[in-house]
Design a protein around this motif. Structure first.
Motif, PDB file in Angstrom:
ATOM      1  N   LEU A 311       0.831  -1.198   0.000  1.00  8.25           N
ATOM      2  CA  LEU A 311       0.000   0.000   0.000  1.00  8.25           C
ATOM      3  C   LEU A 311       0.869   1.252   0.000  1.00  8.25           C
ATOM      4  O   LEU A 311       0.586   2.222  -0.719  1.00  8.25           O
ATOM      5  N   ALA A 312       1.935   1.244   0.778  1.00  8.78           N
ATOM      6  CA  ALA A 312       2.841   2.398   0.792  1.00  8.78           C
ATOM      7  C   ALA A 312       3.434   2.631  -0.590  1.00  8.78           C
ATOM      8  O   ALA A 312       3.556   3.769  -1.054  1.00  8.78           O
ATOM      9  N   CYS A 313       3.781   1.550  -1.262  1.00 10.93           N
ATOM     10  CA  CYS A 313       4.323   1.639  -2.616  1.00 10.93           C
ATOM     11  C   CYS A 313       3.290   2.195  -3.590  1.00 10.93           C
ATOM     12  O   CYS A 313       3.584   3.103  -4.384  1.00 10.93           O
ATOM     13  N   MET A 314       2.069   1.678  -3.530  1.00 11.14           N
ATOM     14  CA  MET A 314       1.026   2.125  -4.445  1.00 11.14           C
ATOM     15  C   MET A 314       0.684   3.592  -4.218  1.00 11.14           C
ATOM     16  O   MET A 314       0.444   4.340  -5.172  1.00 11.14           O
ATOM     17  N   LYS A 315       0.687   4.028  -2.966  1.00  4.60           N
ATOM     18  CA  LYS A 315       0.404   5.434  -2.672  1.00  4.60           C
ATOM     19  C   LYS A 315       1.493   6.338  -3.237  1.00  4.60           C
ATOM     20  O   LYS A 315       1.208   7.417  -3.761  1.00  4.60           O
ATOM     21  N   GLU A 316       2.734   5.905  -3.149  1.00  2.24           N
ATOM     22  CA  GLU A 316       3.818   6.718  -3.709  1.00  2.24           C
ATOM     23  C   GLU A 316       3.742   6.749  -5.235  1.00  2.24           C
ATOM     24  O   GLU A 316       4.001   7.779  -5.861  1.00  2.24           O
ATOM     25  N   ILE A 317       3.378   5.633  -5.845  1.00  2.55           N
ATOM     26  CA  ILE A 317       3.188   5.608  -7.305  1.00  2.55           C
ATOM     27  C   ILE A 317       2.104   6.603  -7.699  1.00  2.55           C
ATOM     28  O   ILE A 317       2.265   7.391  -8.641  1.00  2.55           O
ATOM     29  N   GLN A 318       0.994   6.577  -6.976  1.00  4.85           N
ATOM     30  CA  GLN A 318      -0.092   7.508  -7.275  1.00  4.85           C
ATOM     31  C   GLN A 318       0.350   8.957  -7.107  1.00  4.85           C
ATOM     32  O   GLN A 318      -0.019   9.826  -7.893  1.00  4.85           O
ATOM     33  N   HIS A 319       1.159   9.220  -6.084  1.00 10.73           N
ATOM     34  CA  HIS A 319       1.609  10.586  -5.845  1.00 10.73           C
ATOM     35  C   HIS A 319       2.514  11.074  -6.974  1.00 10.73           C
ATOM     36  O   HIS A 319       2.360  12.209  -7.455  1.00 10.73           O
ATOM     37  N   GLN A 320       3.455  10.231  -7.400  1.00 16.69           N
ATOM     38  CA  GLN A 320       4.325  10.638  -8.500  1.00 16.69           C
ATOM     39  C   GLN A 320       3.517  10.865  -9.775  1.00 16.69           C
ATOM     40  O   GLN A 320       3.783  11.808 -10.534  1.00 16.69           O
ATOM     41  N   CYS A 321       2.549  10.011 -10.022  1.00 17.66           N
ATOM     42  CA  CYS A 321       1.705  10.181 -11.207  1.00 17.66           C
ATOM     43  C   CYS A 321       0.834  11.425 -11.090  1.00 17.66           C
ATOM     44  O   CYS A 321       0.596  12.124 -12.086  1.00 17.66           O
ATOM     45  N   PHE A 322       0.360  11.728  -9.882  1.00 19.08           N
ATOM     46  CA  PHE A 322      -0.446  12.924  -9.628  1.00 19.08           C
ATOM     47  C   PHE A 322       0.314  14.173 -10.044  1.00 19.08           C
ATOM     48  O   PHE A 322      -0.237  15.081 -10.679  1.00 19.08           O
ATOM     49  N   LYS A 323       1.598  14.225  -9.733  1.00 17.38           N
ATOM     50  CA  LYS A 323       2.432  15.374 -10.100  1.00 17.38           C
ATOM     51  C   LYS A 323       2.612  15.471 -11.609  1.00 17.38           C
ATOM     52  O   LYS A 323       2.902  16.543 -12.144  1.00 17.38           O
ATOM     53  N   LEU A 324       2.427  14.349 -12.304  1.00 15.41           N
ATOM     54  CA  LEU A 324       2.533  14.321 -13.760  1.00 15.41           C
ATOM     55  C   LEU A 324       1.166  14.443 -14.438  1.00 15.41           C
ATOM     56  O   LEU A 324       1.026  14.134 -15.619  1.00 15.41           O
ATOM     57  N   SER A 325       0.169  14.862 -13.691  1.00 13.54           N
ATOM     58  CA  SER A 325      -1.204  14.982 -14.207  1.00 13.54           C
ATOM     59  C   SER A 325      -1.748  13.648 -14.700  1.00 13.54           C
ATOM     60  O   SER A 325      -2.499  13.582 -15.668  1.00 13.54           O
ATOM     61  N   ILE A 326      -1.361  12.573 -14.028  1.00 15.35           N
ATOM     62  CA  ILE A 326      -1.894  11.240 -14.321  1.00 15.35           C
ATOM     63  C   ILE A 326      -2.690  10.805 -13.094  1.00 15.35           C
ATOM     64  O   ILE A 326      -2.134  10.230 -12.156  1.00 15.35           O
ATOM     65  N   PRO A 327      -3.971  11.106 -13.052  1.00 19.23           N
ATOM     66  CA  PRO A 327      -4.755  10.728 -11.882  1.00 19.23           C
ATOM     67  C   PRO A 327      -5.132   9.249 -11.924  1.00 19.23           C
ATOM     68  O   PRO A 327      -6.069   8.852 -12.621  1.00 19.23           O
ATOM     69  N   LEU A 328      -4.383   8.426 -11.208  1.00 23.80           N
ATOM     70  CA  LEU A 328      -4.722   7.003 -11.124  1.00 23.80           C
ATOM     71  C   LEU A 328      -5.936   6.880 -10.211  1.00 23.80           C
ATOM     72  O   LEU A 328      -5.832   6.912  -8.989  1.00 23.80           O
ATOM     73  N   LYS A 329      -7.076   6.749 -10.842  1.00 17.25           N
ATOM     74  CA  LYS A 329      -8.349   6.869 -10.139  1.00 17.25           C
ATOM     75  C   LYS A 329      -8.606   5.693  -9.198  1.00 17.25           C
ATOM     76  O   LYS A 329      -9.149   5.862  -8.115  1.00 17.25           O
TER      77      LYS A 329
END
Length: 743
Positions: A311-329
């Motif tokens: 879960l910690a890994c997935m949250k960090e992936i989502q955060h990095q993608c969020f900064k790239l305007s990739i909203p992993l919904k």
């Protein structure tokens, strides 16, 4: 010390701009993943997260903490409000960036380049690169290529400075000698030429800005995945506008929207590093199933362990993608142990393809930080489900009319006959070019997925659901009226619970290309794939049938007459039943549907005359490019199996046999297995051509390797655990249990 950029004169790519992928083209329905909704592209110029928050508070939608929601969103993408700040300093706005004709302007490339540089330096990035997509890059980290160049230059007095000019972002050149080319160029003609893709935003990672680009040879042949995707998309847009004009709707063009559901595995890093096969090929070529697999269906959508590293890994992936305007919904567990999924919002096919490549790379990199390994391969483990990447596919006009949403299309066009004509075209395309659809998903990992009760069979058909099938049947037989799908109430039998409204179409996960929710879902796509070829095929075949309908209209027929004729000829491709039914493949063969079990045989269809004619007539591939891509895919298949066999031989020789001997067990059968594997590879190396070699590889992989594997797995089952030196399935598959839970 930021220098003044020189003006670059008379720059031109000598190509017409592609249809503008505007926000209005993103759809008019639900914006959930898998729906064809109005989802933003990378760096969309839609209202900011902060603005949406304010609107939400006013409307009472959801009151959330504003700073935590908006902080960092899109800051690593040069688009929208982020870019606008820097563009205004150069006398431009984000509207200039969104108008792709800036690449042919005399002054704007330099102005935009300087704005990009200022943005990059503020983000402490001092390098840039053209970011491209070589062909058949399944084992390449990120499935992309780049040469990172410093922006460092020197003033006349020798002092260092930074500089980025228009010519630097528009074009690049690299040595293309080591990329797959299928014979399209020789080593002594190794130039690879790069041209910016203005429709896909520049993004930043680390100290480098990445400029999405197309890669071509000295004489203009496509050496990448992006260029033909643009060609096919342009053909679909052009032919769609042509057809719609015949039906009374003037449009500027069309856009293909997709949403990709990315499945992955996370495994413990320590165990991964004790598996040569996982490190080199992405899948286990041997390994005995533990006492527990997916029998209880207990992993599917179960809560992700809140204190675990996944879960910690997935949250960090989502955060990095969020900064790239990739909203992993969405994020959730999938069916197999250690299997998970991410899904973004819908977007344009060009941008979503680029985004997905970034997501896969981020998953691999972030996993390492959390002592995990991310496995993207389609079938990393035998005995449990593998991974796919469902390609949700829809089309809309540039003015926002959804072609696969009947009410929306009829309302905006004023013509209820357009929807059945579009559906007839797609049904006909599936029937005519189902072999190309099968080819597009013929990645090596799909050898073990298609038809294995975890993915659709290798028969290409479409599910439309009862209501739409009945409607098209009546339309085909002359009863022409507006299609108005209805929902069905589902009463749960409890007074306090709401009545569920079931849609017109159910979810048919056994169909390779089911319709539902105003989109088609290509479910057979492999998880490692760059989806460019998948969508090249879907767009090219749709464009071709649109073109054929227009030609017949221009010859005197009506659109309805043509559509009715197409349905009569191609209705067989509609199958609403159970694709897992063992009797279905034989029935499909009797109907004459495309049924190709072998991925190797599917790849060979690239050079079928009707397929070459399709691609050439739509200006997607020349005949030479078709031959080259066939060769590249075959070579990639042979190379994959060669690596797997090499790993298997080494693991048996260096691990399994010594472990057996240490336990006092007989290793003769394993030694014989290694000899058999090496002999089979020698025969492959002696094959007449890569097609014959690939066919031998498939037999070796699906027969010989499986037989040898059984021998080794049986030995593993009898060998004491303390003597078996390879990481076992028990160690690999249960990251959220036992010692892997953080204390």
């Amino acid at each position: 010390n930021v220098p003044h950029c020189s003006i670059v004169h008379h720059l031109s790519l000598h190509e017409p701009s592609p249809p503008r992928l505007t926000d209005t083209a993103m759809g008019c329905g639900s914006s959930t993943p898998g729906g064809s909704g109005s989802a933003p592209m990378v760096g969309s110029s839609k209202p900011s997260i902060r603005g949406l928050h304010k609107q939400a508070v006013v409307e009472g939608i959801h009151n959330v903490d504003q700073p935590s929601l908006s902080e960092g969103y899109g800051e690593d993408v040069f688009k929208g409000a982020v870019a606008d700040k820097y563009l205004k300093e150069q006398g431009l706005t984000c509207k200039d960036l969104d108008d792709y004709t800036w690449i042919n302007d005399k002054a704007k490339p330099d102005q935009i380049a300087k704005a990009m540089m200022c943005w990059a330096l503020d983000r402490k990035a001092t390098s840039f690169c053209h970011w491209f997509q070589p062909m058949a890059s399944t084992f390449r980290h990120g499935d992309t290529g780049c040469v990172q160049m410093s922006m460092l230059e020197f003033n006349d007095d020798g002092t260092p400075t930074f500089e980025l000019k228009g010519k630097n972002i528009l074009f690049g050149e690299t040595d293309g000698s080591s990329y797959p080319n299928g014979g399209m160029r020789d080593t002594h003609t190794a130039g690879g030429y790069l041209a910016i893709d203005p429709s896909s935003p520049v993004f930043l990672r680390g100290d480098c800005i990445f400029i999405p680009a197309c890669l071509v040879s000295f004489d203009g042949k496509a050496l990448d995945e992006k260029t033909p995707l643009h060609r096919a998309h342009q053909a679909m847009s052009k032919e769609g506008a042509r057809l719609f004009k015949h039906m009374g709707m003037e449009i500027d063009g069309m856009v293909n929207n997709i949403g990709l559901e990315q499945e992955i595995f996370f495994v413990p890093r320590e165990a991964y590093e004790r598996r040569l096969d996982l490190q080199f090929t992405g899948r286990t070529v041997m390994g005995r199933m533990p006492a527990r697999g997916q029998e209880g269906c207990d992993h599917y959508m179960a809560p992700i362990y809140t204190q675990g590293r996944v879960l910690a890994c997935m949250k960090e992936i989502q955060h990095q993608c969020f900064k790239l305007s990739i909203p992993l919904k969405t994020r959730h567990r999938e069916v197999a142990p250690n299997q998970y999924e991410f899904a973004p919002l819908f977007g344009s096919v060009i941008t979503q393809t680029d985004q997905n490549l970034v997501v896969m790379q981020i998953c691999e990199e972030v996993a390492t930080k959390h002592d995990l390994a991310c496995l993207l391969q389609e079938k990393p483990f035998a005995g449990v489900n593998g991974s796919g990447k469902h390609n949700n596919w829809s089309i809309s006009t540039l003015c926002g009319a959804q072609l696969l949403n009947p009410s929306d299309l009829t309302k905006k066009s004023g013509n209820s006959e357009i929807f059945p004509v579009v559906m007839a075209a797609i049904v006909a395309a599936i029937d005519q070019y189902g072999d190309l659809m099968r080819l597009s998903v013929a990645c090596p990992g799909n050898d073990f997925r298609l038809g294995a009760m975890e993915a659709p069979p290798s028969v290409i058909s479409t599910y439309l659901g009862g209501q739409l099938t009945d409607y098209l049947t009546e339309f085909m037989n002359g009863n022409v009226y507006e299609y108005k799908p209805s929902t069905s109430p589902v009463n749960l039998g409890v007074d306090i619970l709401p009545v569920v409204q079931a849609p017109a179409e159910d979810r048919n996960r056994t169909s390779p290309f089911p319709f539902g929710g105003h989109r088609f879902e290509f479910r057979a796509v492999g998880s490692t794939q760059n989806v460019s070829l998948v969508n090249v095929v879907l767009n090219a075949m749709t464009a071709k049938v649109f073109s054929d309908i227009s030609s017949r209209i221009e010859a005197g027929e009506t659109a309805v007459e043509v559509a009715q004729d197409l349905l009569k000829k191609h209705f067989r491709s509609i199958f609403n039943g159970n694709g897992y039914d063992p009797e279905w493949p034989a029935k499909a063969d009797a109907l004459g549907l495309h049924h190709i079990d072998s991925g190797v045989e599917a790849i060979d269809k690239f050079v079928d005359p009707k397929n070459v004619e399709l691609f050439s007539s739509m200006s997607v591939f020349t005949e030479e490019e078709c031959k080259a891509r066939r060769s590249i895919l075959l070579d990639a298949y042979v190379g994959t199996i060669e690596m797997e066999v090499g790993c298997m031989c080494d693991m048996i020789t260096q691990h399994a046999i010594p472990s057996a001997k240490a336990a006092g067990m007989d290793s003769t059968a394993m030694q014989s297995g290694v000899i058999e594997l090496k002999a089979a590879m020698a025969a492959i190396h002696a094959a007449a051509d890569n097609f014959e070699a690939a066919k031998l590889c498939r037999v070796l992989r699906l027969e010989t390797m499986i037989a040898v594997r059984k021998i080794v797995d049986d030995v593993e089952g009898e060998c004491p655990a303390n003597l078996w030196t390879l990481a076992t399935y028990h160690e690999l598959l249960f990251v959220d249990t036992g010692r892997d839970i953080p204390r």
